[in-house]
Motif scaffolding. Structure first.
Motif, PDB file in Angstrom:
ATOM      1  N   ASP A  83       0.833  -1.202   0.000  1.00  0.00           N
ATOM      2  CA  ASP A  83       0.000   0.000   0.000  1.00  0.00           C
ATOM      3  C   ASP A  83       0.869   1.254   0.000  1.00  0.00           C
ATOM      4  OD1 ASP A  83      -2.171   1.742   0.142  1.00  0.00           O
ATOM      5  OD2 ASP A  83      -2.325   1.581   2.332  1.00  0.00           O
ATOM      6  N   GLY A 114      -5.272   3.058 -11.129  1.00  0.00           N
ATOM      7  CA  GLY A 114      -6.351   2.633 -10.250  1.00  0.00           C
ATOM      8  C   GLY A 114      -6.231   1.208  -9.773  1.00  0.00           C
ATOM      9  N   GLN A 120      -2.788   3.012  -7.267  1.00  0.00           N
ATOM     10  CA  GLN A 120      -3.549   4.028  -6.556  1.00  0.00           C
ATOM     11  C   GLN A 120      -2.849   5.383  -6.596  1.00  0.00           C
ATOM     12  OE1 GLN A 120      -6.705   3.447  -5.219  1.00  0.00           O
ATOM     13  NE2 GLN A 120      -6.381   1.566  -6.413  1.00  0.00           N
TER      14      GLN A 120
END
Length: 288
Positions: A83, A114, A120
């Motif tokens: 992440d 995306g 992200q």
């Protein structure tokens, strides 16, 4: 300086990961062309011609010094973090507020805008900067010549282990990635686009083994693994979530997801992408 990469000097360019595979090459191209470069790394290691600065994604206190006076940034997200947006996006917003106007992000051909992980960051970039580019290179050719497990397997066992089967990849030379990064950072107009970078031809891992054997005379073979075998092998070296993601990428290669070539290197640099054979002749044959 004169030459194809020489351009008028700009403000300071921050290169994050300046001692890494593409960061070191990008910093070298920028300094050779006369640009002011701030070379960011966790230990503030010296980079010829650049100003070293300590930078740690997980230490926000190290970020302000890197941004002082910077107007462009080459962003290499933290490696192995499932992440990265959690640490990269706050930094990018801080960079924009500090006066950075152009960002070039290193992502990967396997991760769309995306998508998971750095996908992200890709999706958020246009909302932060007016001038931006995302480089999505295919697998690095240097995976077979540097410190990557493939290179280690070649040196110690003469083996390349993957779950990619007969799938092919448009492997790309890190020198070509750096050349594109240079142009994305310095051209009058940023590409403002999603650039998938590949070499000149798709190759299977059997092809890779054959080329290395032919050029170096050292026997190298590709040993196929199942998805589960690769996942478990990687999980012994890294977090399970990241190991599963990497094994999934090999499974996607087996299904043809990376069997493609693009003209991005040619369009951005004005010269064709380098071949894998040329890379092996340059980086492996002299060591045999």
């Amino acid at each position: 300086m004169t030459g194809p990469d020489a351009v008028p000097a700009l403000g300071i360019t921050l290169v994050i990961g300046a001692t890494g595979t593409t960061g070191s090459r990008t910093a070298a191209r920028l300094t050779a062309a006369g640009h002011a470069v701030r070379a960011a790394s966790r230990k503030a290691a010296p980079v010829p011609g650049a100003e070293p600065v300590r930078f740690d994604w997980y230490d926000p206190g190290s970020h302000p010094a890197g941004l002082d006076g910077v107007d462009r940034v080459y962003v290499i997200p933290p490696v192995g973090d499932p992440d990265p947006a959690a640490v990269v996006l706050p930094f990018l917003r801080r960079a924009r507020a500090a006066g950075v106007r152009r960002a070039v992000l290193l992502s990967a051909s396997s991760i769309p805008e995306g998508g998971p992980a750095v996908g992200q960051v890709h999706a958020a970039l246009p909302g932060i900067f007016d001038e931006w580019a995302v480089l999505r290179p295919s697998w690095f050719m240097q995976n077979f010549t540097g410190d990557h497990p493939h290179a280690t397997g070649i040196r110690t066992e003469g083996l390349i282990r993957t779950a990619a089967g007969t799938g092919r990849v448009g492997f790309v030379d890190a020198e070509d990635i750096a050349a594109v990064a240079f142009h994305a950072l310095t051209d009058d107009r940023a590409p403002d686009t999603d650039l998938v970078l590949t070499g000149p031809e798709p190759l299977g891992y059997d092809d890779i083994a054959t080329v290395i054997t032919e050029v170096t005379g050292r026997p190298v073979a590709h040993r196929p693994l199942s998805y589960e075998e690769l996942r478990d092998r990687l999980a012994a070296q890294m977090p399970e979530e990241f190991a599963a993601m990497l094994a999934d990428m090999d499974r996607a290669i087996a299904g043809g997801a990376e069997d493609r070539v693009t003209d991005s290197v040619q369009r951005l640099t004005g010269r064709p992408a380098g071949s894998f054979r040329a890379l092996v002749e340059r980086e492996l044959r002299p060591l045999v």
